[in-house]
Design a protein around this motif. Structure first.
Motif, PDB file in Angstrom:
ATOM      1  N   VAL A 176       0.856  -1.199   0.000  1.00 30.45           N
ATOM      2  CA  VAL A 176       0.000   0.000   0.000  1.00 30.45           C
ATOM      3  C   VAL A 176       0.886   1.241   0.000  1.00 30.45           C
ATOM      4  N   ASN A 177       0.825   2.002  -1.074  1.00 25.92           N
ATOM      5  CA  ASN A 177       1.574   3.246  -1.167  1.00 25.92           C
ATOM      6  C   ASN A 177       0.741   4.245  -1.966  1.00 25.92           C
ATOM      7  N   PRO A 178       1.179   5.485  -2.087  1.00 22.30           N
ATOM      8  CA  PRO A 178       0.321   6.480  -2.760  1.00 22.30           C
ATOM      9  C   PRO A 178      -0.068   6.083  -4.175  1.00 22.30           C
ATOM     10  N   SER A 179       0.848   5.455  -4.908  1.00 25.67           N
ATOM     11  CA  SER A 179       0.508   5.071  -6.278  1.00 25.67           C
ATOM     12  C   SER A 179      -0.555   3.965  -6.265  1.00 25.67           C
ATOM     13  N   TYR A 180      -0.434   3.046  -5.316  1.00 27.35           N
ATOM     14  CA  TYR A 180      -1.413   1.957  -5.158  1.00 27.35           C
ATOM     15  C   TYR A 180      -2.801   2.536  -4.907  1.00 27.35           C
ATOM     16  N   LEU A 181      -2.848   3.624  -4.134  1.00 23.36           N
ATOM     17  CA  LEU A 181      -4.135   4.197  -3.749  1.00 23.36           C
ATOM     18  C   LEU A 181      -4.715   5.138  -4.790  1.00 23.36           C
ATOM     19  N   SER A 182      -4.013   5.306  -5.909  1.00 23.23           N
ATOM     20  CA  SER A 182      -4.568   6.191  -6.926  1.00 23.23           C
ATOM     21  C   SER A 182      -4.873   5.413  -8.205  1.00 23.23           C
ATOM     22  N   ARG A 183      -4.528   4.141  -8.206  1.00 21.68           N
ATOM     23  CA  ARG A 183      -4.522   3.413  -9.461  1.00 21.68           C
ATOM     24  C   ARG A 183      -5.804   2.632  -9.737  1.00 21.68           C
ATOM     25  N   ALA A 184      -6.431   2.069  -8.694  1.00 18.84           N
ATOM     26  CA  ALA A 184      -7.434   1.023  -8.904  1.00 18.84           C
ATOM     27  C   ALA A 184      -8.823   1.591  -9.133  1.00 18.84           C
ATOM     28  N   ARG A 185      -9.714   0.717  -9.546  1.00 20.19           N
ATOM     29  CA  ARG A 185     -11.120   1.084  -9.750  1.00 20.19           C
ATOM     30  C   ARG A 185     -11.820   1.204  -8.403  1.00 20.19           C
ATOM     31  N   ALA A 186     -11.403   0.379  -7.455  1.00 22.28           N
ATOM     32  CA  ALA A 186     -12.015   0.400  -6.125  1.00 22.28           C
ATOM     33  C   ALA A 186     -11.045  -0.241  -5.142  1.00 22.28           C
ATOM     34  N   TYR A 187     -11.339  -0.093  -3.858  1.00 25.84           N
ATOM     35  CA  TYR A 187     -10.465  -0.650  -2.825  1.00 25.84           C
ATOM     36  C   TYR A 187     -11.266  -1.540  -1.888  1.00 25.84           C
ATOM     37  N   GLN A 188     -10.566  -2.494  -1.321  1.00 25.10           N
ATOM     38  CA  GLN A 188     -11.220  -3.404  -0.401  1.00 25.10           C
ATOM     39  C   GLN A 188     -10.440  -3.454   0.907  1.00 25.10           C
ATOM     40  N   ILE A 189     -11.164  -3.200   1.994  1.00 27.96           N
ATOM     41  CA  ILE A 189     -10.567  -3.382   3.316  1.00 27.96           C
ATOM     42  C   ILE A 189     -10.870  -4.800   3.736  1.00 27.96           C
ATOM     43  N   LYS A 190      -9.827  -5.568   3.973  1.00 31.00           N
ATOM     44  CA  LYS A 190     -10.061  -6.956   4.355  1.00 31.00           C
ATOM     45  C   LYS A 190     -10.041  -7.093   5.867  1.00 31.00           C
ATOM     46  N   ILE A 191     -11.173  -7.519   6.405  1.00 28.24           N
ATOM     47  CA  ILE A 191     -11.241  -7.800   7.827  1.00 28.24           C
ATOM     48  C   ILE A 191     -11.061  -9.294   8.060  1.00 28.24           C
ATOM     49  N   GLY A 192     -11.717 -10.087   7.257  1.00 29.65           N
ATOM     50  CA  GLY A 192     -11.621 -11.526   7.481  1.00 29.65           C
ATOM     51  C   GLY A 192     -11.863 -12.320   6.228  1.00 29.65           C
ATOM     52  N   GLN A 193     -11.625 -13.609   6.350  1.00 30.78           N
ATOM     53  CA  GLN A 193     -11.708 -14.518   5.213  1.00 30.78           C
ATOM     54  C   GLN A 193     -12.467 -15.764   5.645  1.00 30.78           C
ATOM     55  N   GLY A 194     -13.315 -16.271   4.750  1.00 35.88           N
ATOM     56  CA  GLY A 194     -14.184 -17.396   5.098  1.00 35.88           C
ATOM     57  C   GLY A 194     -13.450 -18.644   5.547  1.00 35.88           C
TER      58      GLY A 194
END
Lengths: 500, 364
Positions: free
Chosen positions: A227-245
């Motif tokens: 996660v860096n500034p370029s990562y946060l400007s590039r994508a269509r959307a972001y996902q905060i991962k809290i947990g996994q099934g």
């Protein structure tokens, strides 16, 4: 955490069987087997393969690659004497852990006998009074918009904040590191070509994937890898991962041996160091904290949509309403049968709840609270075919995410040893030698075919219900009937029993 | 399969039910005797400012309970039995009409019930749910719905519709298929000013119903067509869409069509309506005719799997499932057309005609 992988214990449940009358002793099987189950040994005038009977996990690689068709994988006729309580996996695991003192790891999705509710739900179909629609001849539309919507007309639709998909299907998060970069590229290429989305998982974004970032939902997980500034400007959307099934409530661990140069650079960690994702995000200890992170990402990313991924757990409906009210544009629910590259068996097999129940409960609760339009629901967790997907849409999902099916499409036979780093199909490994086994273009073709095939079937299921637009299918639980379910199960699923 | 007929005088000229009866009886083969009904607008000029509640009750107990429910929530101006002629139909519910205004002033109502219409909608939903065996057949002003189990001729005679004078009439002949034929399930379906007759099946009913539930509309009448009345009320009265926009929501153009449009404000508006009202869209074959205080409009599904034909002439617009039925209402129509799939046809009262009509009522 010490891990125990294929330690000697019981003999394996499976073994390759060789037809020596066909075998020409080429040794291909021994080279293909990454678990050293097969070795070549001399016998009379030629060299022949022999099985150790200790390491076979039924990956079927030898069988699939034998040029003479001389191998099949068989289940051991009598693995252990039968017992109503102590089955082979129970005894094998005790042996394994007694030898190692470690947590038993596994991969893939849970293989327990917990009910699969998809198999207990049947679709309706048109007869006489209501004409079915033939998708070969009539328009049949599956365009889906994910994200926050208003419930009545606004000045503008704010189309930038909506994700438009050509069908309600996305590729579940599988990180670079847990899967081969070639596979991740194939997934990204197919998502772009088909108007879908792909989720990055928490391994960061490799620079080869920058051209596909417009179709990517990039993850911000507890390890904050990549996660860096370029990562946060590039994508269509972001996902905060809290947990996994596959591992609700616990973190993740990519062993240092798998942190190779590419992974090290993408994750922004030193080569060879363990990549540890803590169990909670260390800046999220409450729903207010989650809200802060959601808005921090929105601010940093010029208000791209933010998705929050949680594992389906017992009070999932209440948690989901909290997430929506905290500002998330999408809620991603990962059910009990969700896959994983590495998870403790004890967690995978014993924690969480099936996606079907979680989805039904969350959709209903958001409606009751009048906030269903504020966020889309993406559901994941063991989707096997287009019927499972359409049943989830009818229960109320906006879109369905597939992960295990992606691996299976590209060769996986479900041997459940993703965590070993030795995936014989080159899928869940970045080993420079084994990883070569996966051809990116071939994977693209396989995945495209799978999406096309399922898309056709989804349209058939809509058409036979007399519905031309997926929007009238979504949340339309009258299309479904349950078979052999208790009243409580039907109540939670919000469907009637067959015959009613 | 069902039959539909409607007529509207653009200048509020009143007539009894004989012409609409001819149009619907002609289409007898489109029903099976398990349901028919009529709606008439302008029939209660003496109480035109009051909500006219048409209540059907299966038993006298249910009727008593409905009556006390209404007295509890409304200020009752007048109450009477709806006259019926029951020689041919023996087994029928009780029918009673109540002329009322909301019994609680807006300041003391809950947030969702500030307008009188919202109040009436909420209380009729509550009545249908709470009073066992009693249902509101209609609850608009200066209008009423007359419906039941029988042929169009049976129901016309049962309610003595020769005795009502209206400027807008709807009629329906039912062939129930997916749901039982019972008195509450006959058409038209009404909520405040909106009355709907429908020929077809609503495949999207499951989600339309769940969508409406989150806005306080509850379906108790066991017929898919019920949702259309509530959707119209929700979209036009509550969300302020025009009739044309509401028609677009219910029978939207395909995405393929939208995508071919030039990038204009119209395209953006259409896209927005399709996206945010996805759950209000109707799927399945349908032809519907909707009457309201401002006029009448028709709508079909966007592959037009159910028929709708329209004639005009002499200050009237006529709607029917079959062209022959149009000629039962007007022998020499000026125009006879069939709308294209998904195309709404909107007939409104002439501007300025209302005042004249109202003063005419006062003279009577």
């Amino acid at each position: 955490m010490q891990t125990a992988v294929s330690q000697p214990g019981l003999r394996s449940l499976f073994r390759p069987v060789f037809d020596l009358s066909l075998c020409d002793g080429c040794g291909q099987c021994a080279r293909e087997c990454t678990f050293s189950e097969i070795r070549m040994e001399p016998r009379r005038d030629k060299t022949v393969p022999a099985a150790s009977g200790r390491a076979c996990g039924a990956c079927h690689r030898c069988e699939a690659t034998c040029p003479r068709g001389a191998i099949y994988v068989a289940e051991r006729p009598l693995s252990l004497r039968s017992h109503g309580v102590w089955k082979q996996p129970d005894i094998a695991r005790v042996h394994l852990q007694s030898a190692s003192g470690a947590v038993a790891l596994t991969g893939f999705g849970a293989d327990t006998a917990i009910p699969v509710y998809w198999d207990r739900l049947l679709f309706n179909a048109c007869q006489v009074t209501n004409p079915s629609i033939d998708p070969q001849r009539e328009p049949m539309e599956t365009i889906t918009h994910l994200g926050r919507k208003t419930d009545r007309p606004a000045k503008t639709l704010a189309q930038n904040s909506l994700l438009r998909l050509s069908l309600p299907l996305v590729f579940a998060p599988m990180s670079y590191g847990s899967i081969n970069l070639r596979l991740q590229k194939a997934v990204a290429r197919v998502a772009k070509a088909k108007g879908m989305l792909w989720y990055s998982g928490e391994g960061g974004l490799h620079e080869d994937l920058y051209p596909y970032a417009d179709w990517a939902v990039l993850q911000v997980a507890s390890g904050r890898f990549g996660v860096n500034p370029s990562y946060l400007s590039r994508a269509r959307a972001y996902q905060i991962k809290i947990g996994q099934g596959a591992k609700p409530g616990i973190g993740g661990h990519l062993p240092g041996e798998k942190v190779l140069p590419g992974i090290s650079k993408t994750r922004m960690i030193p080569e060879g160091s363990d990549a540890i994702s803590p169990a909670p995000q260390h800046d999220i200890y409450s729903i207010e904290d989650l809200r802060l992170l959601i808005y921090a990402i929105k601010e940093a990313s010029h208000y791209r949509p933010v998705c929050v991924k949680i594992a389906a757990v017992h009070n999932v409906a209440a948690i989901a309403t909290g997430i929506v009210r905290a500002g998330a544009d999408m809620v991603y629910l990962d059910g009990y049968r969700g896959g994983s590259g590495a998870t403790p068996s004890v967690v995978r097999d014993n924690v969480g709840l099936p996606a079907e129940l979680a989805l039904a409960a969350v959709d209903q609760r958001l409606r009751e609270e009048g906030i269903r339009h504020l966020a889309s629901i993406v559901i994941a967790g063991g989707f096997r075919n287009s019927a499972d997907i359409m049943k989830a849409i009818a229960l109320g999902a906006d879109a369905v995410a597939i992960g295990s099916a992606v691996l299976v499409s590209c060769g996986c036979h479900g041997c459940q040893r993703c965590h070993s780093g030795k995936c014989p199909w080159g899928l869940t490994t970045n080993d420079p030698v084994i990883g070569e086994r996966l051809d990116e273009d071939w994977a693209v073709e396989r995945l495209s075919n799978l999406v096309d095939g399922w898309h056709h079937e989804m349209k058939e299921i809509m058409g036979l219900n007399g519905i031309y637009d997926i929007g009238s299918f979504r949340g339309n639980r009258l299309i479904l009937r349950g078979v052999g379910l208790s009243e409580k199960e039907l109540e939670i699923l919000g469907v009637r029993h067959a015959g009613e | 399969m069902c039959g539909i007929a409607g007529l509207i005088s653009h200048r509020y000229r009143k007539e009894d039910g004989r012409r609409i009866k001819k149009a619907i009886v002609l289409q007898n083969d489109r029903g099976n005797g398990l349901g028919a009904g009529y709606a008439a607008y302008g029939i209660y000029p003496a109480h035109e400012e009051l909500y006219a509640l048409h209540i059907m009750a299966a038993t006298d107990t249910a009727l008593e309970q409905a009556s006390s429910f209404i007295r509890h929530w409304f200020r009752l101006h007048h109450q009477e039995a709806i006259p019926v002629w029951n020689r041919r139909i023996g087994d029928h519910p009780y029918f009673q009409r109540f002329f009322v205004e909301p019994g609680i002033s807006p300041a003391h109502r809950s947030a969702g019930e500030k307008s009188d219409d919202d109040y009436v909608v909420a209380k009729m939903m509550l009545l249908n749910k709470q009073v066992k065996g009693a249902y509101a057949a209609s609850c608009g002003k200066n209008m009423g719905v007359f419906k039941g189990v029988g042929t169009p001729m049976d129901i016309y005679d049962f309610f003595l519709l020769d005795n009502y004078q209206g400027y807008c009439w709807l009629a329906h002949n039912r062939f129930p298929t997916n749901t039982p034929g019972w008195w509450g399930g006959a058409h038209p379906f009404n909520i405040v000013e909106w009355s709907v007759v429908h020929n077809g099946e609503i495949s999207s009913y499951g989600i339309n119903r769940r969508y409406l539930e989150s806005y306080g509309y509850h379906c108790h009448l066991q017929t898919d067509s019920e949702v259309i009345a509530y959707l119209i009320d929700h979209l036009i009265r509550r969300h302020g869409l025009s009739i044309a926009e509401a028609a677009t929501v219910l029978a939207p153009p395909y995405w393929a069509t939208v995508e071919r449009m030039a990038d204009t404000a119209e395209k953006e508006r259409l896209t927005m309506l399709k996206v945010i009202y996805e759950q209000a869209m109707l799927n399945g074959p349908f032809a519907v005719l909707i009457a309201h205080q401002g006029g009448m409009f028709s709508l079909t599904d966007n592959t037009k799997l159910r028929p709708m034909t329209i004639a005009t002439g002499g200050g009237y617009t006529y709607f029917a499932s079959e062209i022959s039925a149009l000629y039962e209402m007007e022998e020499n129509p000026e125009t006879v057309t069939t709308p294209r799939a998904g195309e709404p046809v909107i007939a409104l009262y002439d501007q300025g005609a209302a005042a004249t009509a109202k003063s005419a009522d006062h003279r009577r």
